[in-house]
Design a protein around this motif. Structure first.
Motif: not given
Length: 954
Positions: A493-504
């Motif tokens: 779960a935190p891995q996925r969030l870490f990846r997706l946060l690069s969209l900000v």
């Protein structure tokens, strides 16, 4: 603020120890801590604590469980002595001012005392300090019904009272116009709170919006009748009657002129890290160059992750005493995945930090840069310009004075600054083995860390991530990239969030934004990422990446998440931003018509206008970046919807750089999608912006584009609104015939009596300027029939005077004074009566009337009315042969007219100067003024004035 631990209950519960957040995951722990904090330094009995923590369902071993909770709280707070055990309960040993609830009550009391002693400036400042402490509903994440029922109503009532008292202070200071948007929001959110309605009525009346003030009373009357079956209070009814008759006591206070504004001394540095390690040579070198040498700029150059920003901020904190006039910081984002920081936005932020009001900030970047250099001249300040990618990013921000110094960080040595600006580069390399060992010992404890430091390449960023990865895990070693290992050690779960946060696309994000992006509850996951040093939280509630980590996250995202998954996440983030802006628009500027949006789902938790402004201020860089990203990569509709919803805020705050960027990106997206309503709205948006900037040709171009599109769409209401604005643009630029044509077309589409009467006023005033007096009398007569008020009588009296119908004119003008008006309106009536008396040969009476008029508007009043009154006074002084005083009055009027773009006032002042200089036998000056009046009146289409000017130029 008290030193030591800080506790916040006015919103989600927060605990800060040494500028670090203490996370209390268990709701019952938060309830226990809140119960103790609400009664600091007093014993709270066990029975009460049990009720607050468990309610009606306490556990079997109540006292033992409570003792366990207290023990865990003591451990979390890091100081067991903070919670003391008493015979029958527990006591929180803490300075009450370390708890925001008590600090709020203290500030509220000090604000009331300052207001009672008529120290309005201190009251305003203190009330603002109190209100800034509220971050949301009190105890919003504390699961205790008893605590909430006992304390929330009392604190919320105190909050409302402070709002009311602060607004009273603002009204007493004469800031009524600025209060209107906030009061509209407060009356909508609290429709039964009559004091807000009274303040709104008074603010509207003092803003020359008498009809709206009366309508506010009618709305309150209906609301109270429908919901409670009662009438407004006697105080409100008396206020309503006073507004009806224009009672003089309602006029805005004439505050004494404040002394010249002292420059602000801002301290805007990020926090220094508590475990700064090594860099002794660099600290000494940079400090020496900055304080003891003649070097104005020091550039810290080095590879990503080497600690340039940390070093720059640390040195800046050490040198605070050397720069007593303040320190400014900005992240220029020169190497970010998203767009770099906008230059105009940075300049605007610096100018605001230095105390420049938004409406005094020039719209042009070069002018802003010049103003910045002027403000910094002679001051001792330090600027930290972080993450610059090129000299051109830095140059507009340079002070240009030896007393101010600059630290720049960059991956390059920025040789252009060396050659042209005298900069000195200090290279920043990886840590020495000794420095690496010192940092790892601080983070992991004593031991042999040489191999770990070597594997991390002695790079500070890698060392910190590695230390976070190994902390408390003696069985692990580093056998590869620390960042890759830290990521691999995370749960999915935190891995996925870490990846997706690069969209900000912007510089930072909140937990709410991260939750929307990844469709999860992100609070706990962000804590996991922060513990791993993969994100940081520079201020409570906001998070950001290091540039290298966001690039790594983006690479992982492209490898691990499908395009469809990335699109869903990106759209969800935009939806979060749009729902937030919509919520803020509802609170701050509900009257501004906005495009329909496709946003759905819950909005961010924003419950007041103060919270709305704070949210928009914090998210502004992210919103600007999101609009640009959506315009360039989609979904396009989000770009124009965000730009349209944001324009009211950008207008209120006068954020010209972001306004220009977002409107152009919105237009680009609308045109690419062939969405005509959005294209029309963006053209209208840009037309309004260019009017604000004084770029009249561009404003006319965009307004005409909007008119054509709305006409093709058959949207008459929108077309009429744009035509009204277009008329204003033409009038400001002196194109009076075009202004009249636009107004006539607008009037054909209007329906309500108020809107038609306003259009007729505008048309009548245009007719006067065009010399069409008969038409002006007709328009003002029609307006008077629709809306009989003081202004109606004044304008009709003016037109009748110009027709030579003195008796009728006098009756209307005297009736206008009997009804009463705001100062500018009363001054206009007096000015016209003075002109009438002068025409009848009563110069002394005319002088008295015009002098009264000038008193009403000379000190911070309406500059256009003041210009006209000075011209009238000058004409009277010339009549009594006081030529020098007359010439001085005409010159003052000419200067003001040019400054504010009052075209007909400029020509009238020139004509009168030509006359009085002829009287003074300054014939060359007289002919020059007359010739200028001829040219200007011909340009503007002012036929009557042009004819008079030509007679003088012969």
């Amino acid at each position: 603020m008290a030193s030591g631990p800080q506790f916040r209950l006015l919103g989600p519960l927060e605990v800060r120890l040494n500028d670090s957040a203490v996370v209390l995951r268990a709701g019952k722990h938060r309830a226990l801590l809140a119960a103790l904090l609400l009664r600091p330094n007093r014993v709270v009995p066990v029975t009460e604590l049990v009720e607050h923590v468990w309610g009606d369902t306490p556990p079997a071993r109540t006292r033992g469980t409570l003792q366990t909770y207290v023990m865990r709280l003591r451990a979390a707070l890091g100081d067991p002595s903070l919670i003391q055990t008493a015979p029958d309960g527990y006591r929180m040993r803490v300075d009450p001012l370390a708890v925001d609830v008590h600090r709020f009550a203290d500030a509220a009391a000090r604000g009331r005392a300052a207001a009672a002693s008529n120290d309005l400036a201190a009251a305003r400042k203190t009330f603002a300090e109190a209100l800034e402490l509220w971050r949301g509903p009190v105890l919003s994440d504390v699961p205790s019904e008893t605590l909430y029922s006992e304390h929330a109503p009392r604190l919320t009532e105190l909050l409302m009272t402070v709002h009311e008292q602060r607004i009273d202070v603002e009204l007493a200071l004469g800031n009524h116009a600025d209060l209107v948007p906030e009061l509209f929001a407060l009356t909508r959110d609290h429709p039964l709170r009559e004091r807000f309605w009274g303040q709104l009525m008074l603010a509207l009346y003092r803003s020359s919006r008498q009809a709206e003030a009366l309508e506010a009373f009618r709305q309150l009357d209906r609301t109270l009748d429908e919901q409670l079956g009662i009438d407004p209070a006697e105080e409100l009814r008396e206020l309503h009657q006073s507004i009806l008759v224009g009672a003089p006591e309602l006029a805005a206070p004439v505050a004494p002129r404040e002394p010249e504004r002292a420059p602000a001394s801002p301290m805007r540095l990020p926090d220094d890290i508590s475990d700064f390690t090594g860099r002794a040579w660099h600290v000494e070198r940079v400090s020496g160059l900055i304080t003891r040498g003649a070097v104005p700029i020091v550039t810290l150059a080095g590879q990503p992750g080497v600690g340039k920003t940390t070093l720059a901020v640390h040195v800046a904190h050490l040198l605070r005493d050397h720069f007593p006039d303040g320190q400014l910081y900005v992240d220029l984002r020169g190497y970010a995945l998203g767009p770099p920081a906008d230059g105009m936005d940075v300049l605007s932020r610096f100018l605001r930090a230095l105390g420049v009001p938004p409406d005094e900030i020039p719209p042009d970047a070069d002018e802003q840069s010049t103003m910045l250099r002027s403000l910094l001249s002679g001051r001792r300040m330090l600027l930290v310009l972080d993450n610059a990618s090129a000299p051109d990013q830095v140059r507009p921000l340079l002070p240009g004075t030896a007393s101010c110094r600059v630290i720049v960080t960059s991956r390059d040595d920025l040789r252009g600054l060396i050659a042209m600006n005298g900069a000195r580069t200090v290279p920043v390399d990886v840590f020495t083995p000794v420095e690496s060992a010192s940092l790892l010992s601080t983070l992991l404890g004593p031991g042999d860390h040489a191999e770990l430091a070597e594997r991390c390449g002695h790079l500070p960023l890698a060392l910190r991530v590695a230390a976070a990865y190994l902390a408390g895990r003696d069985d692990l070693t580093i056998s590869g990239s620390p960042i890759e290992l830290a990521y691999a050690a995370l749960p999915p779960a935190p891995q996925r969030l870490f990846r997706l946060l690069s969209l900000v696309p912007g510089p930072d994000f909140t937990a709410e934004g991260a939750s929307a992006l990844a469709d999860v509850d992100a609070d706990g996951l962000l804590t996991v990422l922060a513990i791993a040093n993969l994100v940081v939280s520079p201020v409570p509630g906001r998070y950001r990446f290091h540039d290298e980590l966001v690039r790594y996250a983006a690479t992982l995202r492209e490898q691990s998440d499908s395009p469809a998954e990335q699109e869903v996440a990106w759209t969800a983030l935009l939806n979060h931003y749009l729902r937030g802006v919509e919520r803020c628009a509802e609170l701050l500027y509900p009257g501004i018509v906005r495009l329909p949006t496709s946003a759905s789902g819950p909005a961010p938790r924003i419950s007041s206008s103060a919270e709305a402004l704070a949210w928009l201020d914090a998210e502004r860089p992210n919103l600007t970046a999101a609009i640009r990203q959506a315009a360039e990569h989609g979904p396009a509709e989000m770009a124009w919807q965000l730009a349209d919803a944001l324009r009211g805020y950008l207008w209120i705050g006068q954020h010209v750089g972001e306004w220009l960027a977002t409107a152009h990106h919105g237009l680009q997206a609308a045109q690419a999608s062939a969405h005509r309503p959005a294209e029309a709205a963006m053209h209208a948006n840009l037309g309004t912006l260019y009017l604000r900037l004084g770029e009249y040709a561009l404003s006319v171009e965009h307004h005409n584009q909007a008119v054509g599109l709305y006409r093709a769409l058959g949207d008459k209401d929108a077309e009429a609104s744009v035509l009204n604005n277009l008329s204003l643009v033409h009038r400001r630029s002196g194109q009076l015939t075009e202004a009249k044509q636009a107004l006539v077309r607008c009037l054909e589409m209007l329906h309500s009596a108020d809107s038609v009467s306003t259009g007729l006023y505008n048309l009548g005033q245009l007719s006067v300027e065009l010399g069409e007096i008969d038409g002006a009398v007709e328009h003002f007569s029609q307006a008077l029939a629709l809306a009989p008020n003081a202004d109606s009588h004044t304008y009709l009296g003016m037109a009748l005077r110009l027709q030579g119908r003195f008796d009728e004119a006098r009756a209307h003008l005297e009736h206008a004074l009997e009804i009463g008006n705001v100062p500018a309106g009363e001054a206009e009536a007096l000015e016209n009566l003075a002109a009438l008396e002068l025409a009848e040969g009563n110069a002394e009476v005319a002088l008295s009337l015009a002098s009264r008029a000038l008193t009403l508007v000379s000190d911070g009043g309406d500059p256009q009315v003041a210009t006209s009154v000075r011209i009238m006074l000058g004409e009277i002084r010339r009549t009594v042969s006081d030529f020098d005083v007359a010439a001085e009055l005409f010159e003052q009027a000419l200067a003001t007219a040019r400054r504010i773009g009052y075209a007909s006032g400029e020509v009238r002042a020139l004509i009168n100067l030509a006359v009085v200089w002829r009287d003074l036998e300054r014939h060359a000056d007289s002919r020059s003024a007359a010739d200028r009046a001829v040219r200007r009146s011909a340009e503007l289409g002012l036929r009557a004035l042009e004819s008079r000017a030509r007679e003088l130029s012969r």
